[in-house]
Design an enzyme around this catalytic site. Sequence first.
Site, short mmCIF file in Angstrom:
data_model
loop_
_atom_site.label_atom_id
_atom_site.label_comp_id
_atom_site.label_asym_id
_atom_site.label_seq_id
_atom_site.Cartn_x
_atom_site.Cartn_y
_atom_site.Cartn_z
N GLU A 73 20.00 37.85 11.30
CA GLU A 73 18.72 38.56 11.36
C GLU A 73 18.87 39.97 11.94
O GLU A 73 17.92 40.54 12.47
CB GLU A 73 17.70 37.76 12.18
CG GLU A 73 17.43 36.36 11.67
CD GLU A 73 16.70 36.31 10.32
OE1 GLU A 73 16.74 37.31 9.57
OE2 GLU A 73 16.12 35.27 10.02
N HIS A 92 13.38 36.53 18.56
CA HIS A 92 12.87 35.83 17.37
C HIS A 92 13.04 34.33 17.61
O HIS A 92 14.13 33.88 17.96
CB HIS A 92 13.66 36.25 16.12
CG HIS A 92 13.44 35.34 14.95
ND1 HIS A 92 12.19 35.08 14.43
CD2 HIS A 92 14.31 34.62 14.20
CE1 HIS A 92 12.31 34.25 13.41
NE2 HIS A 92 13.59 33.95 13.25
N HIS A 94 11.61 30.14 16.39
CA HIS A 94 10.91 29.28 15.43
C HIS A 94 9.98 28.36 16.22
O HIS A 94 9.83 27.19 15.87
CB HIS A 94 11.91 28.45 14.62
CG HIS A 94 12.85 29.27 13.78
ND1 HIS A 94 13.90 28.72 13.08
CD2 HIS A 94 12.88 30.60 13.52
CE1 HIS A 94 14.56 29.68 12.44
NE2 HIS A 94 13.96 30.83 12.69
N TYR A 119 -3.86 36.93 29.08
CA TYR A 119 -2.42 37.18 29.01
C TYR A 119 -1.93 37.34 27.58
O TYR A 119 -0.96 38.06 27.34
CB TYR A 119 -1.63 36.12 29.79
CG TYR A 119 -1.36 36.61 31.18
CD1 TYR A 119 -2.40 36.66 32.12
CD2 TYR A 119 -0.12 37.11 31.55
CE1 TYR A 119 -2.18 37.18 33.38
CE2 TYR A 119 0.10 37.63 32.81
CZ TYR A 119 -0.93 37.65 33.72
OH TYR A 119 -0.72 38.18 34.97
#
Length: 210
Positions: A73, A92, A94, A119
């Site tokens: 990535e 990054h 998942h 927040y």
Amino acid sequence: MSESELREAIAAHGRLLFGRGYSVGSAGNISVRLPDGFLMTPTNSCLGRLDPARLSKLDRAWQHVSGDPPSKEVFMHRAVLETRAEAQAVVHLHSTHATAIACLAAPGETAPIPPLTPYFVMRIGRSLPVIPYYRPGDPAMEPAIAAAAREARAMLLANHGPVVSGRSLDDAVYAAEELEEAAKLALLLRGQAPRALTAGQVEALLQAFG
Ligand code: 13P
């Protein structure tokens, strides 16, 4: 922070993110800006078991110079770090709830999660663009991510997961965690007409903390 402190910090954050189930298997990747380039988690590495000495190092032109081969990535991280001058790190994941929202929201949406808590607004800001689906590692995602990064510090990749930047590694990780919890709340409260923060409350947060 020195490069060796940053290496240790990436491994420590990876361990915590993995321990909470925000990444599983070898999913997720982290990058950090250095004076002479970038550090990245290696491709196919488990965030829970990163070896600080084997993190990938890339030069300022994003060429691999040492350590294990970088995440596939790299284009995603490059798009954000080259677009957002203030960003020092990109995370990054998942993580399940943010990814669930990334499966529900339409590409092009910019606010797929309502401003339910302060927040979330303070860490993510006003905009969370949803980027069309690209296969993991597809260099074709870079322009779409760069365009979104001009407007937002975080985004969701359709059917894939969140990409979050921060002014420091801590900042990026905290924002990714806040995004995951906000996504969880949004899903828990779906269909129940929860009270969101008003436009004025959002504005006041951005003035104070944005
Ligand atoms: P890497 O193992 O190459 O970092 O890829 C993992 C991932 O999360 C793909 O989106």
